[in-house]
Every structure is written in structure tokens, then in C-alpha cells.
Design a protein around this motif. Structure first.
Motif, PDB file in Angstrom:
ATOM      1  N   LYS A 112      26.195   5.106  22.996  1.00 30.08           N
ATOM      2  CA  LYS A 112      25.855   4.562  21.678  1.00 30.08           C
ATOM      3  C   LYS A 112      27.005   4.715  20.683  1.00 30.08           C
ATOM      4  CE  LYS A 112      21.673   3.815  23.179  1.00 30.08           C
ATOM      5  NZ  LYS A 112      21.288   2.436  23.593  1.00 30.08           N
ATOM      6  N   HIS A 113      27.789   5.776  20.849  1.00 28.35           N
ATOM      7  CA  HIS A 113      28.918   6.036  19.954  1.00 28.35           C
ATOM      8  C   HIS A 113      30.084   6.604  20.752  1.00 28.35           C
ATOM      9  CE1 HIS A 113      25.462   6.199  17.108  1.00 28.35           C
ATOM     10  NE2 HIS A 113      26.308   5.579  16.314  1.00 28.35           N
ATOM     11  N   ARG A 114      31.279   6.418  20.227  1.00 22.09           N
ATOM     12  CA  ARG A 114      32.476   7.015  20.788  1.00 22.09           C
ATOM     13  C   ARG A 114      33.464   7.219  19.649  1.00 22.09           C
ATOM     14  NH1 ARG A 114      30.438   2.904  21.005  1.00 22.09           N
ATOM     15  NH2 ARG A 114      30.365   2.608  23.243  1.00 22.09           N
ATOM     16  N   PHE A 115      34.642   7.800  19.972  1.00 28.02           N
ATOM     17  CA  PHE A 115      35.644   8.109  18.952  1.00 28.02           C
ATOM     18  C   PHE A 115      36.984   7.521  19.371  1.00 28.02           C
ATOM     19  CE2 PHE A 115      32.292  11.095  18.406  1.00 28.02           C
ATOM     20  CZ  PHE A 115      32.247  11.374  17.045  1.00 28.02           C
ATOM     21  N   TYR A 116      37.723   7.015  18.380  1.00 28.68           N
ATOM     22  CA  TYR A 116      39.033   6.438  18.648  1.00 28.68           C
ATOM     23  C   TYR A 116      40.090   7.051  17.746  1.00 28.68           C
ATOM     24  CZ  TYR A 116      36.693   2.679  21.272  1.00 28.68           C
ATOM     25  OH  TYR A 116      35.958   1.972  22.188  1.00 28.68           O
ATOM     26  N   ALA A 117      41.221   7.422  18.343  1.00 28.11           N
ATOM     27  CA  ALA A 117      42.366   7.878  17.555  1.00 28.11           C
ATOM     28  C   ALA A 117      43.116   6.702  16.948  1.00 28.11           C
ATOM     29  CB  ALA A 117      43.307   8.715  18.420  1.00 28.11           C
ATOM     30  N   LEU A 118      42.839   5.486  17.430  1.00 25.04           N
ATOM     31  CA  LEU A 118      43.392   4.281  16.816  1.00 25.04           C
ATOM     32  C   LEU A 118      42.660   3.994  15.515  1.00 25.04           C
ATOM     33  CD1 LEU A 118      43.624   1.742  19.797  1.00 25.04           C
ATOM     34  CD2 LEU A 118      45.505   3.016  18.752  1.00 25.04           C
ATOM     35  N   ASP A 119      43.330   3.293  14.597  1.00 23.97           N
ATOM     36  CA  ASP A 119      42.633   2.791  13.425  1.00 23.97           C
ATOM     37  C   ASP A 119      42.398   1.292  13.601  1.00 23.97           C
ATOM     38  OD1 ASP A 119      44.991   1.403  12.718  1.00 23.97           O
ATOM     39  OD2 ASP A 119      45.691   3.074  11.484  1.00 23.97           O
ATOM     40  N   THR A 120      41.730   0.679  12.650  1.00 26.40           N
ATOM     41  CA  THR A 120      41.379  -0.738  12.787  1.00 26.40           C
ATOM     42  C   THR A 120      42.569  -1.669  12.598  1.00 26.40           C
ATOM     43  OG1 THR A 120      40.706  -0.770  10.457  1.00 26.40           O
ATOM     44  CG2 THR A 120      38.978  -0.376  12.101  1.00 26.40           C
ATOM     45  N   GLU A 121      43.702  -1.117  12.189  1.00 31.65           N
ATOM     46  CA  GLU A 121      44.913  -1.923  12.043  1.00 31.65           C
ATOM     47  C   GLU A 121      45.783  -1.856  13.301  1.00 31.65           C
ATOM     48  OE1 GLU A 121      45.227  -3.814   9.330  1.00 31.65           O
ATOM     49  OE2 GLU A 121      43.263  -2.971   8.792  1.00 31.65           O
ATOM     50  N   GLY A 122      45.351  -1.111  14.305  1.00 26.59           N
ATOM     51  CA  GLY A 122      46.119  -0.997  15.538  1.00 26.59           C
ATOM     52  C   GLY A 122      47.085   0.162  15.558  1.00 26.59           C
ATOM     53  N   GLY A 123      47.146   0.921  14.466  1.00 18.92           N
ATOM     54  CA  GLY A 123      47.988   2.102  14.430  1.00 18.92           C
ATOM     55  C   GLY A 123      47.231   3.315  14.943  1.00 18.92           C
ATOM     56  N   TYR A 124      47.906   4.447  15.004  1.00 17.19           N
ATOM     57  CA  TYR A 124      47.247   5.656  15.480  1.00 17.19           C
ATOM     58  C   TYR A 124      47.232   6.719  14.393  1.00 17.19           C
ATOM     59  CZ  TYR A 124      52.019   7.388  16.311  1.00 17.19           C
ATOM     60  OH  TYR A 124      53.321   7.779  16.159  1.00 17.19           O
ATOM     61  N   ARG A 125      46.132   7.459  14.366  1.00 20.64           N
ATOM     62  CA  ARG A 125      45.959   8.530  13.380  1.00 20.64           C
ATOM     63  C   ARG A 125      46.353   9.885  13.938  1.00 20.64           C
ATOM     64  NH1 ARG A 125      39.824   6.906  12.026  1.00 20.64           N
ATOM     65  NH2 ARG A 125      39.908   6.560  14.276  1.00 20.64           N
ATOM     66  N   TYR A 126      46.303  10.013  15.236  1.00 19.15           N
ATOM     67  CA  TYR A 126      46.647  11.268  15.923  1.00 19.15           C
ATOM     68  C   TYR A 126      47.368  10.929  17.211  1.00 19.15           C
ATOM     69  CZ  TYR A 126      42.952  12.973  12.844  1.00 19.15           C
ATOM     70  OH  TYR A 126      42.179  13.253  11.748  1.00 19.15           O
TER      71      TYR A 126
END
Length: 376
Positions: A51-65
């Protein structure tokens, strides 16, 4: 128990990047390859139960971590739970499916992120079972007195594999959706977890004694099942990416994409269960004596297959004792067993003497790993 001093897990930590991403919001992060692949993705989501998951990507295609920074965050959380200072750590064992660099080893990157004094480091790279490879390394080093405060971590940055640009040279709008690719795109998640291991329990609060950790590889029986770095897992196209004339040529041939072979995956289940039965006999372990069972699996339907086989063998652990959080976190690969343990310690009223069995099957080329713990 094998010779040496007892070893205890005194801290369990996790790190999940950002807010949980619901099914309907996935495309904003990993994009859409084609309308046909998105339709297949919806069917996969119905089967995997996530139902849910986590992404280190952001919605602009960059990475946060980075992968290493997520591991470092989880380690700091585990040290906080153990009430230990980072500079006390004398051994670091890391696990991941793919680090941030090809070279050097992943543990070096995590050590750099932690910024702690020099220490012994060990990098384990496989798929899911590398998590318990790292834990076993840390456990044995503490057990024989080589380490007084060891940390083991597992972390994944899977979403970077799933952007449409990764597939563009060989897989576009006109291509027939490839289930080997799509299953992983709609199943894998990012995150990290960590354990602190010491030669004694915490003065107060819950600690977990590590009783045994057992592994077995069955790679002699199977070709690669979950793989990246080859166009195919069999035949003439199974050459490694480094044997192409250039990395670009390997990329354009589709030899970089992450894939999973389902026919081979299902053939592994009886092998994993057979090893489980072998360990029950070896340790004279009654399935009814297990208070909490933490099995890793990548899909609800695969979890149901696991239960079906265990019932047929008569070695089923009571279903109410199963603890799995796939629905809320997605398949976090090497991080999954750490994240399950963290949730168990934080949310369940654990009592001294209770027994915990962790099971990590790996489809990479068929590995089974088990860890038995006792609450103290």
C-alpha cells in the motif's frame, strides 16, 4: 550454542526517506515507461499487497539521500536505542544490493558518512540475504572478543533503477511490458536499518540474545534469478556488462536493468523450506515454540506460497505469530529484516525468554538465511 561469549542486540534502528508514497502516487517518483506497463503495474500491486513505500528520489528526478547516507542515519538511530556513542563503535559491517559506487566498498562509504574514528569495516554485497551476512560477521567478531561494539546495517536505494530513462534504449512505449522488470519497479522500496551488537545486554529495556545464524547457498542448482549486469540469465546473452565493448554498449543492450525470473523464483521455494526443516532438526526446534516469526518476502502472493508449503510439511509456525510489514514499507531488500526487527522491538510487548526466528530467503541465486534470537 557455539563456543565464545554471548552476544546481544542492544539497539535496532531504521531510516525511511521522506513520507510514505501511496500506490496512486508512485508514477510521480519513478515515472511511467508506457501505458501498457502501467496497466501491468496495477495488476502487480494487486498481487503484492503493498500500500505504501518510500523513495530516496524526489518528484523532480533528483535524490535526497545516497544509499550510504541512509545507512548512516539508521546506524545513528540504532546507537541511540542502545544508548551508545558513535565513537565507541569498533566494527562496521554493511550490506546492500548495490552501493553508490562501483569502487570502493560500501562500508567505506558508510564509514565516511558516519565520520567516526578508524575501525574495522566489512562490505557485503548480494541481495536480501547479505543483511544476515553482515549481522553474522558482527556477531562472530563480538563472540570471540575481537569487537566490543559492532554495528551491522542493511540499506537500499532501489528507486534509482526505475526511472524511464534507465530503460529508454531497449524498452519504450511500443515495447511489450517485461514482467521481469515491471515486478521489481512496482515492488521495491528504499530505506535502511541497523543493529548494535555487544557482549552484554542493556542494563534496562529489551535486548535480544543472538543464539545462532545459519546460511546456505544453492547456486549450484540455479542460474541467477534476480540479477543486473547481464542481458539475460541464461545462454549467450548472460555475459557480464564489463565484457561488452563499453558500458554504453551494455546499457543499450539492456544489460544494466534489474530483473527477476519468476519461473526460477517459484522453483526455489521448496529448497528454502527444505533448509528450514533441516535447521529444525539440527537445533531440535519446535515450530510451536517460536513466539515471533519474521519472514522476508517480496509479495503477499509469495508469502501465501510460503505458508502453503509450510502447512504441507507440518512445520507451519502459527500464522498469528508472523510479523511482516511489506504492506506499509514495500520490499526494502537488505534493510527489510532490520526494519521488521525495529518494529517488533518498538511495538510489541516482548517478554524475557520469548523466541524469535528471522528468515531471509534470497532469490539472487538462491540463498536461505535464518537467525534465532531470545528476548532478555
Amino acid at each position: 550454542m557455539s563456543p565464545g561469549q554471548a552476544v546481544f542486540i542492544t539497539g535496532v534502528g531504521k531510516f525511511l526517506p521522506g513520507e510514505p508514497v501511496a500506490n496512486q502516487d508512485m508514477a510521480a517518483y519513478i515515472g511511467s515507461i508506457s501505458k501498457r506497463s502501467s496497466t501491468l503495474g496495477s495488476a502487480i500491486l494487486r498481487k503484492n499487497g503493498i500500500k505504501h513505500r518510500f523513495y530516496a528520489l524526489d518528484t523532480e528526478g533528483g535524490y535526497r539521500y545516497t544509499n550510504a547516507s541512509m545507512a548512516a542515519h539508521a546506524i545513528h538511530d540504532a546507537l541511540k536505542q542502545a544508548r551508545c556513542q558513535p565513537e565507541q563503535v569498533d566494527l562496521l559491517a554493511t550490506s546492500t544490493t548495490q552501493g553508490d559506487y562501483l569502487v570502493p566498498g560500501f562500508a567505506s562509504a558508510v564509514h565516511g558518512e558516519l565520520g567516526i574514528p578508524p575501525l574495522a569495516i566489512f562490505s557485503f554485497q548480494s541481495v536480501c540475504a547479505s543483511s544476515l551476512m553482515a549481522v553474522k560477521n558482527a556477531w562472530l567478531n563480538v563472540k570471540v572478543g575481537e569487537s566490543q561494539l559492532a554495528v551491522a546495517s542493511g540499506s537500499e536505494f532501489a528507486s534509482r533503477w526505475f526511472r524511464p530513462s534507465v530503460y529508454r534504449p531497449f524498452y519504450d512505449e511500443a515495447a511489450r511490458p517485461d514482467p521481469q522488470i515491471e515486478f521489481l519497479r512496482w515492488t521495491l522500496s528504499d530505506g535502511a536499518g541497523a543493529l548494535v551488537l555487544e557482549p552484554g545486554p542493556k542494563p534496562d529495556g529489551v535486548s535480544l540474545r543472538v543464539d545462532w545464524i545459519q546460511f546456505k547457498s544453492f547456486a549450484d542448482r540455479f542460474p541467477p534469478c534476480m540479477y543486473a549486469g547481464a542481458k539475460s540469465n541464461t545462454g549467450a546473452d548472460d555475459q557480464g556488462w564489463g565484457l561488452y565493448e563499453s558500458p554504453q554498449a551494455a546499457y543499450e543492450a539492456g544489460a544494466i536493468a534489474l530483473k527477476q525470473d519468476f519461473e526460477i523464483l517459484y522453483a526455489m521455494f521448496p529448497v528454502w523450506v527444505g533448509y528450514y526443516l533441516e535447521l529444525l532438526e539440527k537445533y531440535d526446534l519446535d515450530p510451536n515454540a517460536i513466539d515471533y516469526f519474521l519472514p522476508h518476502y517480496s509479495s503477499h502472493s509469495l508469502g501465501e506460497e510460503m505458508k502453503r508449503l509450510l502447512r504441507r510439511t507440518g512445520a507451519m509456525i502459527v500464522e498469528e505469530r508472523w510479523c511482516n510489514n511489506l504492506e506499509r514499507y514495500g520490499n526494502t531488500g537488505t534493510a527489510s529484516i532490520f526494519i521488521m526487527l525495529e518494529e517488533l522491538v518498538q511495538k510489541h510487548p516482548l517478554q524475557p525468554g520469548q523466541r524469535i526466528l528471522c528468515f531471509v530467503p534470497e532469490s539472487g541465486r538462491c540463498i536461505a538465511a535464518f537467525m534465532h534470537l531470545t528476548v532478555v
